[in-house]
Write a protein that holds these residues in place. Structure first.
Motif, PDB file in Angstrom:
ATOM      1  N   LEU A  17       0.846  -1.189   0.000  1.00 26.08           N
ATOM      2  CA  LEU A  17       0.000   0.000   0.000  1.00 26.08           C
ATOM      3  C   LEU A  17       0.886   1.246   0.000  1.00 26.08           C
ATOM      4  O   LEU A  17       1.855   1.334   0.759  1.00 26.08           O
ATOM      5  N   THR A  18       0.546   2.221  -0.832  1.00 24.78           N
ATOM      6  CA  THR A  18       1.334   3.453  -0.902  1.00 24.78           C
ATOM      7  C   THR A  18       0.885   4.470   0.137  1.00 24.78           C
ATOM      8  O   THR A  18       1.581   5.443   0.378  1.00 24.78           O
ATOM      9  N   ARG A  19      -0.288   4.254   0.716  1.00 30.27           N
ATOM     10  CA  ARG A  19      -0.802   5.135   1.764  1.00 30.27           C
ATOM     11  C   ARG A  19      -1.875   4.360   2.528  1.00 30.27           C
ATOM     12  O   ARG A  19      -2.294   3.286   2.098  1.00 30.27           O
ATOM     13  N   ASP A  20      -2.313   4.905   3.660  1.00 31.62           N
ATOM     14  CA  ASP A  20      -3.395   4.268   4.400  1.00 31.62           C
ATOM     15  C   ASP A  20      -4.668   4.279   3.560  1.00 31.62           C
ATOM     16  O   ASP A  20      -4.871   5.157   2.712  1.00 31.62           O
ATOM     17  N   VAL A  21      -5.528   3.322   3.805  1.00 36.89           N
ATOM     18  CA  VAL A  21      -6.800   3.226   3.081  1.00 36.89           C
ATOM     19  C   VAL A  21      -7.675   4.415   3.452  1.00 36.89           C
ATOM     20  O   VAL A  21      -7.816   4.762   4.628  1.00 36.89           O
ATOM     21  N   ASP A  22      -8.265   5.065   2.446  1.00 30.86           N
ATOM     22  CA  ASP A  22      -9.192   6.172   2.666  1.00 30.86           C
ATOM     23  C   ASP A  22     -10.592   5.569   2.756  1.00 30.86           C
ATOM     24  O   ASP A  22     -11.192   5.217   1.742  1.00 30.86           O
ATOM     25  N   THR A  48     -10.694   3.437  -0.663  1.00 31.96           N
ATOM     26  CA  THR A  48      -9.858   3.632  -1.838  1.00 31.96           C
ATOM     27  C   THR A  48      -8.402   3.620  -1.395  1.00 31.96           C
ATOM     28  O   THR A  48      -8.065   4.122  -0.326  1.00 31.96           O
ATOM     29  N   PHE A  49      -7.557   3.039  -2.226  1.00 33.62           N
ATOM     30  CA  PHE A  49      -6.135   2.955  -1.933  1.00 33.62           C
ATOM     31  C   PHE A  49      -5.384   2.708  -3.229  1.00 33.62           C
ATOM     32  O   PHE A  49      -5.984   2.418  -4.266  1.00 33.62           O
ATOM     33  N   LYS A  71      -2.072  -0.752   6.748  1.00 33.97           N
ATOM     34  CA  LYS A  71      -1.608   0.627   6.791  1.00 33.97           C
ATOM     35  C   LYS A  71      -0.577   0.805   5.684  1.00 33.97           C
ATOM     36  O   LYS A  71      -0.227  -0.158   5.006  1.00 33.97           O
ATOM     37  N   LYS A  72      -0.108   2.015   5.521  1.00 35.85           N
ATOM     38  CA  LYS A  72       0.876   2.310   4.490  1.00 35.85           C
ATOM     39  C   LYS A  72       2.048   1.330   4.604  1.00 35.85           C
ATOM     40  O   LYS A  72       2.582   1.103   5.678  1.00 35.85           O
ATOM     41  N   GLY A  73       2.411   0.707   3.479  1.00 40.18           N
ATOM     42  CA  GLY A  73       3.521  -0.231   3.449  1.00 40.18           C
ATOM     43  C   GLY A  73       3.135  -1.679   3.642  1.00 40.18           C
ATOM     44  O   GLY A  73       3.968  -2.569   3.447  1.00 40.18           O
ATOM     45  N   SER A  74       1.890  -1.960   4.006  1.00 39.47           N
ATOM     46  CA  SER A  74       1.466  -3.354   4.216  1.00 39.47           C
ATOM     47  C   SER A  74       1.541  -4.137   2.905  1.00 39.47           C
ATOM     48  O   SER A  74       1.138  -3.652   1.849  1.00 39.47           O
ATOM     49  N   ARG A 108     -18.041  -2.172   1.221  1.00 40.32           N
ATOM     50  CA  ARG A 108     -18.804  -2.735   2.340  1.00 40.32           C
ATOM     51  C   ARG A 108     -17.931  -3.242   3.484  1.00 40.32           C
ATOM     52  O   ARG A 108     -16.978  -2.603   3.874  1.00 40.32           O
ATOM     53  N   LYS A 109     -18.271  -4.366   4.068  1.00 39.54           N
ATOM     54  CA  LYS A 109     -17.565  -4.873   5.242  1.00 39.54           C
ATOM     55  C   LYS A 109     -16.101  -5.186   4.926  1.00 39.54           C
ATOM     56  O   LYS A 109     -15.225  -5.002   5.769  1.00 39.54           O
ATOM     57  N   SER A 110     -15.852  -5.641   3.720  1.00 39.66           N
ATOM     58  CA  SER A 110     -14.462  -5.892   3.310  1.00 39.66           C
ATOM     59  C   SER A 110     -13.636  -4.622   3.393  1.00 39.66           C
ATOM     60  O   SER A 110     -12.472  -4.647   3.790  1.00 39.66           O
ATOM     61  N   ALA A 111     -14.232  -3.488   3.025  1.00 37.57           N
ATOM     62  CA  ALA A 111     -13.527  -2.204   3.084  1.00 37.57           C
ATOM     63  C   ALA A 111     -13.182  -1.846   4.523  1.00 37.57           C
ATOM     64  O   ALA A 111     -12.068  -1.391   4.814  1.00 37.57           O
ATOM     65  N   GLU A 112     -14.121  -2.060   5.432  1.00 43.63           N
ATOM     66  CA  GLU A 112     -13.869  -1.756   6.841  1.00 43.63           C
ATOM     67  C   GLU A 112     -12.769  -2.651   7.402  1.00 43.63           C
ATOM     68  O   GLU A 112     -11.863  -2.181   8.085  1.00 43.63           O
ATOM     69  N   ASN A 113     -12.826  -3.944   7.103  1.00 44.34           N
ATOM     70  CA  ASN A 113     -11.795  -4.868   7.576  1.00 44.34           C
ATOM     71  C   ASN A 113     -10.433  -4.529   6.987  1.00 44.34           C
ATOM     72  O   ASN A 113      -9.420  -4.533   7.690  1.00 44.34           O
ATOM     73  N   PHE A 114     -10.404  -4.246   5.696  1.00 45.96           N
ATOM     74  CA  PHE A 114      -9.150  -3.924   5.023  1.00 45.96           C
ATOM     75  C   PHE A 114      -8.518  -2.674   5.634  1.00 45.96           C
ATOM     76  O   PHE A 114      -7.316  -2.631   5.892  1.00 45.96           O
ATOM     77  N   ALA A 115      -9.343  -1.661   5.899  1.00 50.61           N
ATOM     78  CA  ALA A 115      -8.834  -0.413   6.483  1.00 50.61           C
ATOM     79  C   ALA A 115      -8.345  -0.637   7.912  1.00 50.61           C
ATOM     80  O   ALA A 115      -7.362  -0.023   8.337  1.00 50.61           O
ATOM     81  N   ASN A 116      -9.007  -1.499   8.665  1.00 50.14           N
ATOM     82  CA  ASN A 116      -8.625  -1.752  10.060  1.00 50.14           C
ATOM     83  C   ASN A 116      -7.328  -2.535  10.190  1.00 50.14           C
ATOM     84  O   ASN A 116      -6.599  -2.351  11.165  1.00 50.14           O
TER      85      ASN A 116
END
Length: 170
Positions: free
Chosen positions: A11-16, A28-29, A66-69, A55-63
């Motif tokens: 990831l180039t940045r944290d998930v928005d 978005t990322f 982080k940047k660099g994962s 949806r829920k996948s977005a919430e899990n992915f963001a949680n």
């Protein structure tokens, strides 16, 4: 017709993470994905690919990222367009993620982020709080032996091990 995209990158940045007016989560990322070959200078270049997850996948992915994962995503390529404020037509091509995989542990990601992040993680663990919701071996009582100094189960106290030909599977 087939429209499948499989990517592995960082990831180039944290998930928005945002929410639509109807309450659906959308993240978005962008991912940096290394190319298979090197350029004239011997450096490996990368492609930066925009992705969207819902949806829920977005919430899990963001949680959990982080940047660099280091992550793997599976989805489809989508092109959409809209008219911007200047009246120009803008085309956007992105990967709509259906599934994702976390390819490294949270600890590894935080250690790579620098000493500040790893010290913060270690201090939280040492005073008994659970940062990720997962139980560590120390908290369950199934802690491995200190420094893994367990005796070698295959050692024969320095004596030769006698194996007959009948014991071999080949």
């Amino acid at each position: 017709m087939i429209n499948r995209v499989v990517l592995v990158g960082r990831l180039t940045r944290d998930v928005d993470l945002r929410y639509t007016s109807s309450g659906a989560a959308v993240g978005t990322f962008s991912m940096a994905v290394n190319r298979q070959f090197t350029n004239a200078n011997g450096d490996r270049e990368a492609d930066f690919i925009n992705c969207v997850i819902w949806r829920k996948s977005a919430e899990n992915f963001a949680n959990f990222t982080k940047k660099g994962s280091l992550v793997g995503v599976d989805g489809r390529l989508q092109t959409r367009n809209y008219e911007n404020q200047q009246g120009q037509r803008v085309y956007v091509t992105e990967v709509v993620v259906d599934n994702f995989s976390l390819l490294e542990s949270r600890t590894t990601t935080e250690q790579r982020q620098g000493d500040g992040a790893s010290q913060n993680f270690n201090s939280n663990q040492s005073n008994g709080s659970q940062q990720s919701g997962f139980t560590s071996p120390q908290q369950t009582g199934n802690a491995p032996a200190a420094n893994n100094t367990q005796a070698d189960p295959f050692a024969n106290n320095g004596q030769a091990i006698d194996i007959s030909d009948d014991d071999l599977p080949f």
